[in-house]
Scaffold this active site. Structure first.
Site, mmCIF file in Angstrom:
data_model
loop_
_atom_site.group_PDB
_atom_site.id
_atom_site.type_symbol
_atom_site.label_atom_id
_atom_site.label_comp_id
_atom_site.label_asym_id
_atom_site.label_seq_id
_atom_site.Cartn_x
_atom_site.Cartn_y
_atom_site.Cartn_z
ATOM 1 N N GLU A 285 17.923 -16.719 -10.514
ATOM 2 C CA GLU A 285 17.574 -15.319 -10.690
ATOM 3 C C GLU A 285 17.077 -15.052 -12.117
ATOM 4 O O GLU A 285 16.097 -14.348 -12.327
ATOM 5 C CB GLU A 285 18.778 -14.426 -10.341
ATOM 6 N N LYS B 156 6.259 -4.529 -4.858
ATOM 7 C CA LYS B 156 7.674 -4.198 -4.687
ATOM 8 C C LYS B 156 8.101 -4.404 -3.251
ATOM 9 O O LYS B 156 9.166 -4.920 -2.965
ATOM 10 C CB LYS B 156 7.890 -2.744 -5.106
ATOM 11 N N ARG C 199 4.829 0.315 -5.830
ATOM 12 C CA ARG C 199 4.728 -0.550 -4.660
ATOM 13 C C ARG C 199 3.738 -1.698 -4.882
ATOM 14 O O ARG C 199 3.699 -2.632 -4.087
ATOM 15 C CB ARG C 199 4.293 0.274 -3.446
ATOM 16 N N TRP D 102 -3.184 -2.694 -1.554
ATOM 17 C CA TRP D 102 -2.855 -4.056 -2.010
ATOM 18 C C TRP D 102 -3.560 -4.974 -1.027
ATOM 19 O O TRP D 102 -3.185 -5.046 0.137
ATOM 20 C CB TRP D 102 -1.339 -4.229 -1.962
ATOM 21 N N HIS E 289 17.712 -36.134 -12.516
ATOM 22 C CA HIS E 289 16.927 -36.764 -11.443
ATOM 23 C C HIS E 289 15.457 -36.385 -11.524
ATOM 24 O O HIS E 289 14.730 -36.523 -10.550
ATOM 25 C CB HIS E 289 17.526 -36.399 -10.084
ATOM 26 N N LYS F 282 13.356 -13.661 -12.867
ATOM 27 C CA LYS F 282 13.134 -12.413 -13.616
ATOM 28 C C LYS F 282 12.163 -12.670 -14.757
ATOM 29 O O LYS F 282 11.214 -11.924 -14.957
ATOM 30 C CB LYS F 282 14.434 -11.955 -14.216
ATOM 31 N N CYS G 93 0.818 -1.207 0.000
ATOM 32 C CA CYS G 93 0.000 0.000 0.000
ATOM 33 C C CYS G 93 0.856 1.263 0.000
ATOM 34 O O CYS G 93 1.966 1.272 0.505
ATOM 35 C CB CYS G 93 -0.879 0.034 1.247
ATOM 36 N N ASN H 237 -1.590 1.386 5.986
ATOM 37 C CA ASN H 237 -0.727 0.367 5.383
ATOM 38 C C ASN H 237 -0.310 -0.565 6.521
ATOM 39 O O ASN H 237 0.147 -0.102 7.556
ATOM 40 C CB ASN H 237 0.492 1.065 4.758
ATOM 41 N N GLY H 238 -0.485 -1.870 6.332
ATOM 42 C CA GLY H 238 -0.122 -2.815 7.396
ATOM 43 C C GLY H 238 -1.301 -3.709 7.713
ATOM 44 O O GLY H 238 -2.235 -3.842 6.912
ATOM 45 N N GLU I 44 8.558 -13.535 -13.516
ATOM 46 C CA GLU I 44 7.928 -12.376 -12.860
ATOM 47 C C GLU I 44 7.292 -11.439 -13.871
ATOM 48 O O GLU I 44 6.178 -10.976 -13.679
ATOM 49 C CB GLU I 44 8.997 -11.546 -12.113
#
Ligand code: G6P
Length: 608
Positions: free
Chosen positions: A481, A603, A27, A75, A504, A485, A2, A101-102, A488
């Site tokens: 990574e 983010k 964010r 969010w 395997h 990327k 948020c 926010n939280g 995402e």
């Protein structure tokens, strides 16, 4: 996560709030809203979806008159994304509007209590409880009411409140969620992050946990929970507005990829003096260094991948055993930690809730904590014994690039620092590594200048259904990574595998034409990697090889090759990551994805 913006002053608040919220879009959010006092009452506008919908609804803000207001990008945590669940949340009577926010952990019991006392709720949010509590406890004084509300709520929060009873006042508070105060002339601001208010002021206060700020147009007063006035020192932001904006590039992510040489230079150069590593920011004494029995790295997402690299690098250079944990797993596995353990926390935002909680758990168990953080004064930085800041500047794209690269650069510095102090590397080795480190920005620049090669490769494979990444040792961390990327931002299914582990299981997923990005940068493992590449080729894979210029023989096996310059083996991840970032970027761009704000991702993830 948020975003909060608040304004009190002489300008029209609504357009200003919308602009501020736009700067916080990075964010991640699913709905947005504002509340403005219009001279007689609070005007509330909220909408699910992109900010543009809200902005169109209120004609860019022109439709809403008034010079005090609060805005929010949400969010969803409690209650689905919807108009009604968006913030600001308003009390029963409409007199109090709250952005938050939280998470209010005890909101269910508070809600029940209020309902039993006749309060009617309209949303599913935990935030509405705060607004209703304001109404319930209101005694004519905003600060007193805020204190009464805070005495009841448990959890994490950054809160902004306005009331039609006190339209000349905006109140805010934080605990475990970021909030800053912007200092203006005849106007003042609150925000979750600096870019939201940077076009208005460069002087800010960072609120600490449990500090309440009362803003008027011409005054700012900060109180503690005992209602005592707290004196704060302002912080002057010296980066320019353009560094928080796209600066001519189509996406923040691309701009941030291009900024990597400079970001790494800024991060390493103040810490390299006459060929020596100088970490003034680390206060470990000789005895502290000697007693380190192991290092535990805690992080999430890409920062966790930096941690995986850190394991190889720290063990090789400093000869200390290293464990790497996902922060969200660490707390719940009864970790073996005591005073002899050095915990290394890695976080761009410094606010990731899982990482912060893991840090606190490690401290509780007696560990000493060094963190690698990008945001100065963030919660993780505040709670650490020592902080090694990455000087990457604000990173706006959700998918991290320059923060990742600077985190890795700090890992090298720390490893060499420990290696030197513990005599696990020779002076000659140190010199070689330092030279290599200093050369990284130029070598990255060189790779960036070959971006069209990656762009071409992306054009061949952007329609793929699955893409695999394989590598060994440091190339395995890099595969993770590269794969993260790609998935995402392009939403292509991708797996990263330790190349030796393929046989395997995962090799059964390779079909005719499946693209396998094969990282083979490590000299020592090149031949082994070629065997693995042959294994996937034999199952029909198309191979994109990534190696250094000295391994031209890869061309016999791989279908395409991208070469990176040579350097010390441990430094190669810093170079290898760049083509992987560019590949993900171009693939996503060719697929027309929302690169800077990928779906479902945030983010800064400030909930566990
Ligand atoms: C989110 C971001 C990732 C990031 C992770 C950790 O999931 O989308 O890009 O790596 O959080 O964030 P931090 O701020 O702690 O580095």
């Amino acid at each position: 996560m948020c975003g909060i913006v608040g304004y009190i002053g002489y300008e029209q608040a609504a357009p200003l709030l919308l602009k501020g919220l736009e700067k916080l879009e990075y964010r991640g959010y699913d709905s947005a809203g504002i509340a403005v006092y219009d001279g007689s009452g609070l005007e509330i506008y909220k909408s699910k979806g992109r900010l543009k919908i809200l902005s169109d609804m209120i004609e860019g803000g022109a439709k809403v008159k008034g010079t005090v207001g609060i805005g929010h990008t949400r969010w969803a945590t409690h209650g689905e994304p919807s108009d009604i669940n968006s913030h600001p949340q308003v009390s029963d009577s409409g007199r109090f509007a709250v952005v938050h926010n939280g998470i209010i952990e005890n909101y269910m019991s508070l809600k029940e209590y209020l309902i039993n006392h006749g309060v009617e709720f309209v949303s599913e949010t935990d935030t509405e409880v705060i607004a209703q509590l304001f109404e319930y406890y209101y005694d004519g004084d905003m600060l007193d009411t805020m204190l009464k509300v805070l005495a009841k709520v448990e959890g994490s929060y950054a809160i902004g409140v306005i009331s039609q009873e006190h339209p000349d006042e905006l109140l805010a508070v934080r605990k475990d969620s970021p909030l800053i105060v912007g200092i203006g002339e005849g106007e003042n601001f609150i925000a979750s992050d600096i870019p939201a208010i940077l076009s208005h002021t460069r002087d800010i206060y960072r609120l600490e946990d449990n500090e309440i700020v009362a803003l008027k147009a011409d005054s700012i007063t900060v109180y503690n929970m005992e209602k005592e006035v707290v004196s704060k020192t302002p912080f002057h932001v010296d980066w320019d507005v353009s560094s928080a904006e796209k600066g001519g590039y189509e996406h923040f992510m691309f701009k941030e990829i291009m900024e990597q040489p400079e970001a790494i230079r800024k991060t390493i150069s103040p810490r390299l003096k006459n060929g020596k590593i100088v970490l003034d920011d680390v206060s470990l004494s000789k005895e502290d260094l000697e007693k380190i029995s192991k290092i535990v790295v805690l992080a999430c997402g890409s920062a966790y991948h930096v941690g995986m690299n850190a394991k190889y690098i720290l063990e090789k250079i400093a000869r200390i055993p290293v464990e790497v944990d996902l922060a969200s797993e660490f707390r719940y596995r009864d970790p073996i930690i005591d005073e002899s353990v050095l915990v290394l926390v890695i976080s761009q935002s410094g606010e990731t809730a899982d990482t912060l909680a893991a840090l606190r758990e490690a401290k509780r168990l007696g560990a000493r904590v060094i963190s690698i953080v990008n945001v100065v004064g963030s919660s993780i930085a505040n709670d650490s014994d020592d902080v090694l800041y990455t000087w990457a500047g604000p990173e706006i794209a959700v998918a991290t690039t320059k923060a990742y690269s600077t985190q890795l650069a700090v890992v090298y510095l720390l490893a060499l620092y420990l290696g030197e102090k513990r005599n696990t590397i020779t002076t000659e080795q140190l010199e070689r590594y330092v030279k290599g480190l200093e050369n990284l920005p130029n070598q990255i620049q060189e790779i960036l200048e070959h971006q069209e090669t990656i762009q071409y490769l992306a054009s061949q494979y952007f329609n793929s259904r699955d893409i695999f990444f394989i590598g060994r040792n440091l190339d395995y961390s890099m595969s993770l990574e590269g794969s993260l990327k790609l998935k995402e931002i392009s939403y292509i299914h991708s797996e990263a595998y330790a190349a030796g582990e393929l046989k395997h299981g995962t090799i059964s997923l390779i079909e005719d034409g499946t693209l396998v990005v094969s990282l083979a940068t490590q000299d020592m493992l090149f031949d082994k990697m070629m065997s693995n590449v042959k294994e996937v080729k034999a199952r029909g894979a198309v191979v994109l090889g990534l190696t250094t210029e000295k391994h031209k023989e890869i061309e016999k096996t791989a279908d395409h090759v991208f070469y990176i310059p040579s350097t010390e083996d441990i430094l190669l991840p810093s170079l290898a990551v760049v083509p992987l970032q560019l590949f993900a970027y171009y693939v996503a761009s060719m697929k027309g994805c929302d690169i800077d704000k990928p779906r479902n991702l945030a983010k800064s993830v400030t909930v566990e």
